[in-house]
Design an enzyme around this catalytic site. Structure first.
Site, PDB file in Angstrom:
ATOM      1  N   LYS A   1      -6.439   4.237   8.601  1.00 29.93           N
ATOM      2  CA  LYS A   1      -5.492   5.152   7.974  1.00 29.93           C
ATOM      3  C   LYS A   1      -6.022   6.581   7.984  1.00 29.93           C
ATOM      4  O   LYS A   1      -5.275   7.541   8.234  1.00 29.93           O
ATOM      5  CB  LYS A   1      -5.199   4.690   6.546  1.00 29.93           C
TER       6      LYS A   1
ATOM      7  N   SER B   1       0.802  -1.230   0.000  1.00 27.25           N
ATOM      8  CA  SER B   1       0.000   0.000   0.000  1.00 27.25           C
ATOM      9  C   SER B   1       0.834   1.279   0.000  1.00 27.25           C
ATOM     10  O   SER B   1       0.282   2.370  -0.116  1.00 27.25           O
ATOM     11  CB  SER B   1      -0.984   0.001   1.162  1.00 27.25           C
TER      12      SER B   1
END
Ligand SMILES: [Ca+2]
Ligand SMILES: [Ca+2]
Ligand SMILES: [Ca+2]
Ligand SMILES: [Ca+2]
Ligand SMILES: [Ca+2]
Ligand SMILES: [Ca+2]
Ligand SMILES: [Ca+2]
Ligand SMILES: [Ca+2]
Ligand SMILES: [Ca+2]
Ligand SMILES: [Ca+2]
Ligand SMILES: [Ca+2]
Ligand SMILES: [Ca+2]
Lengths: 203, 203, 203, 203, 203, 203
Positions: free
Chosen positions: F141, F98
């Site tokens: 996140k 990611s």
């Protein structure tokens, strides 16, 4: 998943078929060549590829290094420009020889500048002389291709008997080409030079 | 399996014999040389080869690097062009020294441009000086060769006593050449230069 | 096994002695140099050699790289031509330092073009300065040499006391040379330049 | 063991001291430089050396690469000629930092062409700046040096207190030099340029 | 241990601080550059460094490769001369990122020819842009610095709160500089160009 | 943690988002290019990166090697100057795909000399053709980005549905850009050429 048309809208991307824990799935093989002025060289393989799949990539590259000129591909690019083959998704381990013809096609597409047809998916081991050798999971792979909106599938000739196991309603919607040589694959899968991409509706 | 005639229809492919869990089998050793303009170099070995089989490939290559000129092979090609030896099927692990003469023959075929005779299969360890050393599984290998339509088999001279174990009806259909030097193998297995391929009917 | 005379009939092959599970045995160290026009370089070691035996090969090569010119060997060949040392049989794992002088002799034979005497076998660790260091299994090795038709055996000087354990009837048929420096080994084992090979009857 | 005088009779060999399972022992560090025309390059380490001992060799080499010119050594030889350090016996695993000054001395001896004094043995870790750092086993090492006929021993200055544990009758026969810098080691251990070797009677 | 003054009396040595099983300790990072005529190249790391500590060395080197010219360091030396970083004692395994600024300082000292101040010790992770990141063990490290006769300690700014745990009698004897950028470290730790070394009495 | 504004105040640093054992966190990807006169070459990856994350870095680099010229980046720098990507903290193992777009952005920032906007954080896998592929942990996140004072977050378009799980009060304070191509990322994240950095208050 993105529709194959979007993924294959640039040269260097070919649509393959894999067997996963949950049936079959479409996968994309992406190829890139480094700009010669960047100094990139060698063969880079990513996508958590296992030993057998890495060897498939080497076979695909050697096939083009030895037979690419016959196919009128600008193989000199392989000297000056680092080759990278990637198979997303990056975190998913993958293995097996059945992406061999997909890798060969992605590289040939990139070298030729001809896109891979968006409606075509393929599966097959490739040998160093370009023979297409049989693979497993034909049924799951054709079901997955169909679900993904693919209309044309290339399979090894020696896998033709496995088509008996594929439901008729799926087979009816697919054009299946049994192939015995990767040169047939390239003829069937690459758009004519300079052609606009054919896009396909996503499933 | 494809018939050997189809597999060996191009220079660089030789037919070997292996012992598998299920008796014996025919295997093909494929060799390729990269087009010099592609920048490919070094020795690439694929087919999930074990340590001993990889060493056989290095021995075959060193034999040709040191003795190829005597055999009137264009060994300069080994400098400028990457060598790749592959033994399909890509996902099947293989090991052992008995493909040594087959690897040497595939490479010599490629360098010379002379096809390997389609009716010939072979088994034998090769040493760095070209000696052919004994191997195991003669009986299973000859049965497999016969099943695959092969009519001529090359075995190490020191394996001659093992022919006693092969059924007479199989031996009668095979021409078996015991050999002690790989130079004999090349003489027996390579087509004359410029000759058309002899094809053999598949089993 | 082939008779030593046949194996050592070309420069680059020396006869060593090993201890195996079943007593002692003769082994052959084969050396080759790639034809410079083939682009082969570096040191290639095959025969399923263990760590210690691979180091012996490196020591043999470094000894010749640093002392070969004194011995009037054409050491420039080591620059342009890849060196390969192989110890058949290819599938049998081997280890230990006692083939050090045999490896040095095989390489010196190849460089000089002088065959190794077919009636000579040898065992001994070699150091980087050319000292011959003691090894094990003297009794089994001499019995094996005798069985193989060898008539002259070179052993490390510091192993002389071990000769007491060798049956008198075997010792009587062998000329045993205790040596302390590999230069003595080369003097005793290499045929004179240009000499025809002495062959020996196989056991 | 051979007497040290015989082992150190050529430049490039230095006598070290080790602790083994059975007390202490003398060991020899041998250095060689490839003849430039042989194309040998890089650093080769043999003798079944462990990680720490391999690092000691790299430190010894880097010390000479950075400080050798101050010591009037022909360090340009390190560029064109492959360096090999070997510690016999080849099959015995060895590890630890205490051969650092012995390795530095063997290399400096080889570069300078000055033999190492046959009556001198040494033990000590070396740092990248040439500091001599303390080691273990002083007592066992001095006993072993004495048994081997050595009369002069170099130890790290910081190990001086360990001399209390060495029997007086041994210490009385040894000249022990505590040293803190490897430059002192080289001054004490190397014969003057052009001097004949001093041999020492073996134990 | 030697006094820091003696260890840092040459450019290329910086004093760091480590946490060990038995509290804290002073450690020295030593840097060397190969004489260009010796052909040494690449980065050599010794001292039984773990993965994280090896990465710290690579970060220190890359920082100087990309920012050294701004700092007026002769970074061209990094091209022609092999870099070696060593952390004695050679047999003691070491790991962790907290020697990052010490490694950067040792290298900058060597390149600049400016000694590291003998009264200064330091601890801190360094990032690729030169940021000083927090570390552990501030209390044990300051106690060790004090025991070793160090009078000035550099710590990461983000570790300032940890000073509360250090006994007042120790803090009173130390000048502690919290730093957030390795450029500050170099300004505080390096002697002026051409300055004589300040030595410090050993503990 | 330092405020992002301070970390991204130089070109070559991009703010990413990670899922950790304790929720989400901000991470910084730092890129450096060696000064060509230092001889640094190749790709150096540090920060205890796992296999998948190292492959992300190779993909980011290959994307720029093949598509950077179209983006008007000075890709010739990639030839002459060693690339280093580091992800602090140095001792914390990291893995997963990611950070792919963050790595691409850090490199593009460095090449272009354009800083990354200090108020922007990002997460997304990147493919070799520049596609942004979905990742996990969107909720954690975004919470972490908000806590760190970030106001703009880039996420993969295919992760848009995950925004439903993010608390409204957090989403209201963030500008979230779903992106499908890394070219969009670069447009959104890089400051205009020559612009002063926008700093953001730290949380
Ligand atoms: Ca595998
Ligand atoms: Ca159909
Ligand atoms: Ca094996
Ligand atoms: Ca017959
Ligand atoms: Ca071993
Ligand atoms: Ca006798
Ligand atoms: Ca170790
Ligand atoms: Ca004394
Ligand atoms: Ca680790
Ligand atoms: Ca204070
Ligand atoms: Ca992994
Ligand atoms: Ca919003």
């Amino acid at each position: 998943q993105d529709p194959a048309g979007r993924r294959t809208a640039v040269p260097g991307v070919a649509t393959g078929l894999a067997v996963t824990g949950a049936g079959g799935d479409v996968l994309y093989v992406e190829a890139s060549l480094a700009d010669p002025e960047t100094g990139g060289t060698a063969l880079n393989l990513t996508g958590q590829l296992g030993d057998v799949m890495k060897e498939s990539a080497q076979i695909a590259l050697s096939f083009l290094r030895s037979h690419g000129a016959e196919l009128e591909l600008p193989v000199g690019d392989l000297k000056d420009r680092g080759v990278h083959l990637h198979v997303p998704a990056g975190a998913v381990p993958k293995d097996g020889p059945s992406a061999g013809i997909t890798m060969t096609t992605a590289l040939a597409s990139l070298l030729s500048g001809r896109q891979v047809r968006a409606d075509v998916a393929m599966t097959g081991e490739v040998s160093l002389t370009g023979r297409v050798l049989p693979i497993g999971g034909v049924k799951q792979k054709l079901l997955a291709a169909h679900r993904a909106g693919i209309t044309t599938v290339l399979i090894p000739q020696r896998n033709e008997p496995d088509l008996d196991d594929v439901p008729a309603e799926v087979l009816d919607r697919l054009t299946v080409h049994p192939v015995s040589d990767v040169r047939q694959v390239l003829e069937l899968a690459l758009e004519p030079a300079g052609a606009a991409a054919h896009t396909v509706a996503a499933a």
